[in-house]
Design a protein around this motif. Structure first.
Motif, PDB file in Angstrom:
ATOM      1  N   CYS A 210       0.848  -1.196   0.000  1.00  0.00           N
ATOM      2  CA  CYS A 210       0.000   0.000   0.000  1.00  0.00           C
ATOM      3  C   CYS A 210       0.885   1.249   0.000  1.00  0.00           C
ATOM      4  CB  CYS A 210      -0.889  -0.017   1.234  1.00  0.00           C
ATOM      5  SG  CYS A 210      -1.715   1.546   1.507  1.00  0.00           S
ATOM      6  N   CYS A 219      -3.391   1.573   7.895  1.00  0.00           N
ATOM      7  CA  CYS A 219      -4.577   1.830   8.707  1.00  0.00           C
ATOM      8  C   CYS A 219      -4.596   0.776   9.826  1.00  0.00           C
ATOM      9  CB  CYS A 219      -5.834   1.725   7.846  1.00  0.00           C
ATOM     10  SG  CYS A 219      -5.792   2.839   6.431  1.00  0.00           S
ATOM     11  N   CYS A 222      -5.714  -2.939   8.969  1.00  0.00           N
ATOM     12  CA  CYS A 222      -5.474  -3.518   7.651  1.00  0.00           C
ATOM     13  C   CYS A 222      -4.339  -4.540   7.648  1.00  0.00           C
ATOM     14  CB  CYS A 222      -5.169  -2.410   6.653  1.00  0.00           C
ATOM     15  SG  CYS A 222      -4.992  -3.037   4.975  1.00  0.00           S
ATOM     16  N   SER A 260      -4.246  -1.773  -3.922  1.00  0.00           N
ATOM     17  CA  SER A 260      -4.901  -0.982  -2.876  1.00  0.00           C
ATOM     18  C   SER A 260      -5.424   0.331  -3.454  1.00  0.00           C
ATOM     19  CB  SER A 260      -3.945  -0.715  -1.724  1.00  0.00           C
ATOM     20  OG  SER A 260      -2.870   0.064  -2.177  1.00  0.00           O
ATOM     21  N   ASN A 350      -6.673   6.660   5.706  1.00  0.00           N
ATOM     22  CA  ASN A 350      -5.933   7.188   4.561  1.00  0.00           C
ATOM     23  C   ASN A 350      -6.448   8.519   4.018  1.00  0.00           C
ATOM     24  OD1 ASN A 350      -8.181   5.929   3.636  1.00  0.00           O
ATOM     25  ND2 ASN A 350      -7.261   5.103   1.796  1.00  0.00           N
TER      26      ASN A 350
HETATM   27  S1  SF4 Z   1      -6.888   0.056   4.218  1.00  0.00           S
HETATM   28 FE1  SF4 Z   1      -6.126   0.671   2.210  1.00  0.00          FE
HETATM   29  S2  SF4 Z   1      -5.047   2.597   2.602  1.00  0.00           S
HETATM   30 FE2  SF4 Z   1      -5.280   1.591   4.599  1.00  0.00          FE
HETATM   31  S3  SF4 Z   1      -3.383   0.426   4.849  1.00  0.00           S
HETATM   32 FE3  SF4 Z   1      -4.885  -0.948   3.948  1.00  0.00          FE
HETATM   33  S4  SF4 Z   1      -4.515  -0.844   1.759  1.00  0.00           S
HETATM   34 FE4  SF4 Z   1      -3.525   0.942   2.694  1.00  0.00          FE
END
Ligand code: SF4
Length: 585
Positions: A210, A219, A222, A260, A350
């Motif tokens: 990401c 995040c 994640c 992502s 994000n």
């Molecule tokens: S949710 Fe999306 S923006 Fe956040 S760390 Fe995971 S891949 Fe990256």
């Protein structure tokens, strides 16, 4: 050597492998095996084949190929190697195929002697619903059942295991150089996929890792940055070559979805928000169009709204590219998760709510026009995640008001996906799990889900596909209790309920006649006015319950005009050229 690949289906933040989607894992695994052992006979089975054969609780009502029970048993008995692929990290609602968990597959696999390997994101655990913590019992069970667990890339381990078992390292990751051959050789597995050839949509990888996480950390919830600590962009030539192979095998539906953020493909690293590279995306999508000129679906998946909001010119150019080479009904899912700035900060999310608003606006300006299949060309979707760190009663209200603002400002959002957080081992949230208040907020979550469905989703859906819209090429997929459910093939297709049984696994053009909170009601065209049941007729705009009796008593109509004369004038255009009048009643 006989090898069985069992697809238990996968659903993770940046990748989907639940039918009709054929994910990356079975293809790459098949390709790695082929490269390592030319003499191998490889069978692809799905978890539904096993459920059907060994009497699991999930039936298979909808597959267009009936599984051969004898074959499944025979294959597993003879298999020297059994590779199970699974992992459910972002559980959703599934129309026909339901992903599996390790405990389910363990029961089926126990009697078979072949060496057992676990691949896909399942090694981190799975969650069938949001609002849960992954329990260590499942991971312990995986350790008991499988001889090997691929913690790195399954395809890398399989290749090593089949060529040099002593040195095979289950933690090894492959590079894109190594992947090239696996991806090209692995395309062939699609021929064993139940939805092949007409209904399969193939998930294509463009990037792993990401870009935002590399800039400022992932995040809180994640798993993507845990697995891939850097960002790797897959070379354009490799993506295009893979699509060319799949296209030559008859695949016509593609989602460039394993990433992502599609707007960050080949982007320049730049802290929190990478600088997009419209030229790379133009080249990628143009080249796909060249090798797959008659493709029917070309969609994408995720995007980071912060990238679009901070680089509006480049992003508008990218959105135009997606429309120019792609197909209508395309959706980019924005991971807003929460509009509360305090929650966003605590969970290192994000994008801000303002950035997301801007990104929604930009995509609406470029993509809201309706395309030839009845859906707008390119729209945003919004992901909301309840149960994050720092949430208070106010957080839910702030998020609700944000969504309401989108609606009130006349913007279109294809879908709002509300999930509850799943806490995976190793994520930042895992280490603060005691502070997460999912249980305490259960009632609040239920309340706001209800409000969003009723006060936002419903009017949004009416705006998105008004009564009278015709959706083209809807595949009838499931029949249940007098209703048939279908959807177009693509990213986040709308579920259409038809108030009658129709032949499954055929495409229909559907006249939209009503709305639910998350799905719509439609009637297959042409409507046979002389033959349809009163149940169907009363759904039709301009007829309704009141006029059904009149229509039934006047049947058979001899001409379209005769029928239109008894319909209110404002509805007549809806029916011109869209009805049939069979006389042999
Ligand atoms: S949710 Fe999306 S923006 Fe956040 S760390 Fe995971 S891949 Fe990256």
């Amino acid at each position: 050597m006989i090898i069985a690949i069992i697809d238990g289906y996968t659903d993770e933040p940046a990748g989907l492998g639940v039918p009709p989607y054929l994910g990356i894992y079975p293809r790459y695994a098949y390709g790695a095996i082929k490269k390592a052992r030319k003499d191998a006979t490889i069978f692809y089975l799905t978890i539904d084949d096993l459920r059907f054969t060994f009497g699991g609780e999930q039936g298979i009502k909808t597959k267009n190929k009936t599984p051969n029970v004898f074959e499944t048993r025979k294959i597993l008995k003879k298999a020297d190697l059994i590779v199970y692929i699974g992992g459910l990290h972002t559980p959703g609602k599934y129309l026909s195929a339901v992903p599996s968990q390790v405990d389910e597959v363990a029961r089926f696999m126990k009697p078979f002697a072949g060496v057992k390997i676990l691949g896909g994101p399942a090694f981190m655990g799975s969650a069938h619903e949001g609002g849960t913590k992954i329990c260590s019992k499942e991971l312990a069970l995986a350790n008991q059942v499988f001889d090997y667990i691929a913690y790195g890339d399954l395809e890398a381990f399989l290749y090593d295991f089949l060529t040099n078992p002593r040195d095979a390292d289950p933690h090894r990751f492959r590079t894109y150089d190594e992947l090239r051959d696996y991806a090209l050789l692995g395309g062939e597995v699609v021929k064993q996929f139940p939805d092949y050839p007409d209904f399969v949509i193939v998930e294509i990888e463009t990037q792993r890792g990401c870009p935002k996480a590399v800039g400022i950390g992932g995040c809180s919830f994640c798993t993507e940055p845990l697995r891939y600590r850097t960002v790797q962009n897959r070379p354009i030539e490799d993506i295009v070559k893979e699509i060319e192979v799949l296209y030559s095998l008859g695949v016509r539906h593609f989602r460039i979805g394993r990433q992502s953020c599609i707007f960050s493909y080949m982007a320049k690293p730049n802290g929190r928000v990478p600088i997009p590279n419209p030229e790379a995306l133009e080249k990628l999508f143009r080249s796909i169009g060249n090798v797959a000129p008659k493709l029917k679906t070309l969609h994408v998946d995720n995007a980071n709204p912060a990238v679009i909001a901070n680089y509006p010119e480049e992003s508008t150019q990218i959105a135009k590219t997606l429309i120019k080479y792609g197909t209508p009904g395309n959706v980019v899912a924005f991971g807003l998760e929460s509009a509360d700035p305090k929650v966003a900060k605590l969970n290192n999310l994000n994008a801000t709510a303002e950035e997301t608003y801007e990104a929604v606006k930009i995509l609406n300006e470029v993509g809201a026009k309706r395309g030839y299949n009845g859906m707008p060309w390119l729209l945003p979707g919004i992901n909301i995640l309840f149960g994050l760190l720092g949430e208070t009663k106010k957080s839910y209200e702030i998020t609700f008001q944000f969504l309401k603002r989108l609606l009130d400002d006349g913007l279109l959002v294809r879908r709002i996906n509300i999930r509850q957080v799943v806490i995976f081992p190793g994520t930042p949230l895992w280490y603060m799990k005691e502070k997460v208040k999912i249980e305490k907020h259960k009632k609040l979550i239920k309340h706001y889900k209800y409000r969003i469905r009723h006060e936002i989703d419903f009017p949004m859906l009416q705006r998105l596909v008004p009564v009278g819209t015709v959706l083209r090429e809807v595949r009838a997929e499931v029949y249940d209790n007098g209703l048939t459910y279908g959807r177009q093939i693509g990213s986040y297709p709308l579920i259409v309920g038809m108030p009658k049984p129709v032949e499954l696994n055929r495409f229909y053009d559907i006249l939209i006649v009503g709305h639910g909170f998350r799905s719509i009601t439609g009637i297959p065209l042409p409507v046979d006015i002389n033959k349809e049941s009163s149940k169907v007729l009363r759904h039709l705009p301009g007829i309704g319950k009141k006029n059904v009796i009149r229509i039934l008593s006047r049947r058979p109509f001899k001409s379209e005009k005769e029928f239109l004369d008894i319909i209110e004038e404002r509805y007549r255009a809806l029916y011109r050229g869209r009805i049939t009048l069979r006389q042999n009643l």
